[in-house]
Design an enzyme around this catalytic site. Sequence first.
Site, PDB file in Angstrom:
ATOM      1  CB  SER A 143      57.541 -43.374 -64.438  1.00 32.55           C
ATOM      2  OG  SER A 143      58.765 -43.129 -65.096  1.00 32.55           O
ATOM      3  CE1 TYR A 156      60.578 -44.623 -59.972  1.00 26.71           C
ATOM      4  CE2 TYR A 156      61.392 -44.336 -62.207  1.00 26.71           C
ATOM      5  CZ  TYR A 156      60.585 -43.925 -61.164  1.00 26.71           C
ATOM      6  OH  TYR A 156      59.782 -42.819 -61.321  1.00 26.71           O
TER       7      TYR A 156
HETATM    8  C1  8X3 Z   1      61.197 -40.821 -63.893  1.00 31.62           C
HETATM    9  C2  8X3 Z   1      61.639 -41.098 -65.269  1.00 31.62           C
HETATM   10  O1  8X3 Z   1      63.640 -41.828 -66.703  1.00 31.62           O
HETATM   11  O2  8X3 Z   1      64.098 -41.393 -64.357  1.00 31.62           O
HETATM   12  O3  8X3 Z   1      60.035 -41.481 -63.562  1.00 31.62           O
HETATM   13  O4  8X3 Z   1      62.908 -43.358 -65.026  1.00 31.62           O
HETATM   14  S1  8X3 Z   1      63.124 -41.970 -65.319  1.00 31.62           S
END
Ligand code: 8X3
Length: 258
Positions: A143, A156
Amino acid sequence: MSATPHATSSRTAVVTGASSGIGAATARRLAASGYRVVLTARRADRIEALAAELDDAGHQAEAYALDVTDRAAVDEFAGRFSTLHVLVNNAGGALGADPVASGDPDDWRAMYETNVLGTLHATQALLPALTASGDGTVVVLSSTAGHATYEGGAGYVAAKHGQHVLAETLRLEIVGDPVRVIEIAPGMVRTDEFALTRFRGDEEKAAKVYAGVAEPLTADDVADTIVWSVTRPSHVNVDLLVVRPRAQASNTKVHREP
Ligand code: 8X3
């Protein structure tokens, strides 16, 4: 001297997290490109339905229910392959968008388990078969969160950085072997589940992620970049492909219409 074309006939691709979103779209595009596709995800009903749909369309597809965080199950699955051409590590996702000061350690742990260890399990277990094919490709779906942080994203972002490091390190370690390591790093992609899962079913919060953004990427846009990367001639390694919608200049700079 001409390049060896990356022929797709009689090639098999495994896609993790193929029950929805980018995984399902990638399975569709790989099948349409001539790959025999093995769909894996925890939700058997979804991947069985997609495999049947692809089969009906004249493609070769099969479903195998699998939780990539379960190492024993991944090993058992990998035992089915003596050779494999493509592994798309797509399973993963986000849980929560809380500040570091108040984020739930269980969310952080779960994100590390699915995104990083899930990729590690599948890659370790299938690397011998990918190598044995003489022309293997590992795709890591990271990502833009694997490359820069944003407020509320740390759990994340940390997991996605982990996946990025896995891809970079593996590429260093296996150079000389007939296996490419490709990292695809999408920015804002509107899928049915990503934001909804992140906000635990809160549709209002999920909708805010995309509010006013003219055209977030679709799952199919990302699948297109994955399949493009995978189908380059075998000597061409797309190390890292960052793809965002035009309306997104960085993780924190997004153009929104009022
Ligand atoms: C998804 C992009 O901006 O939500 O992987 O982290 S974000």
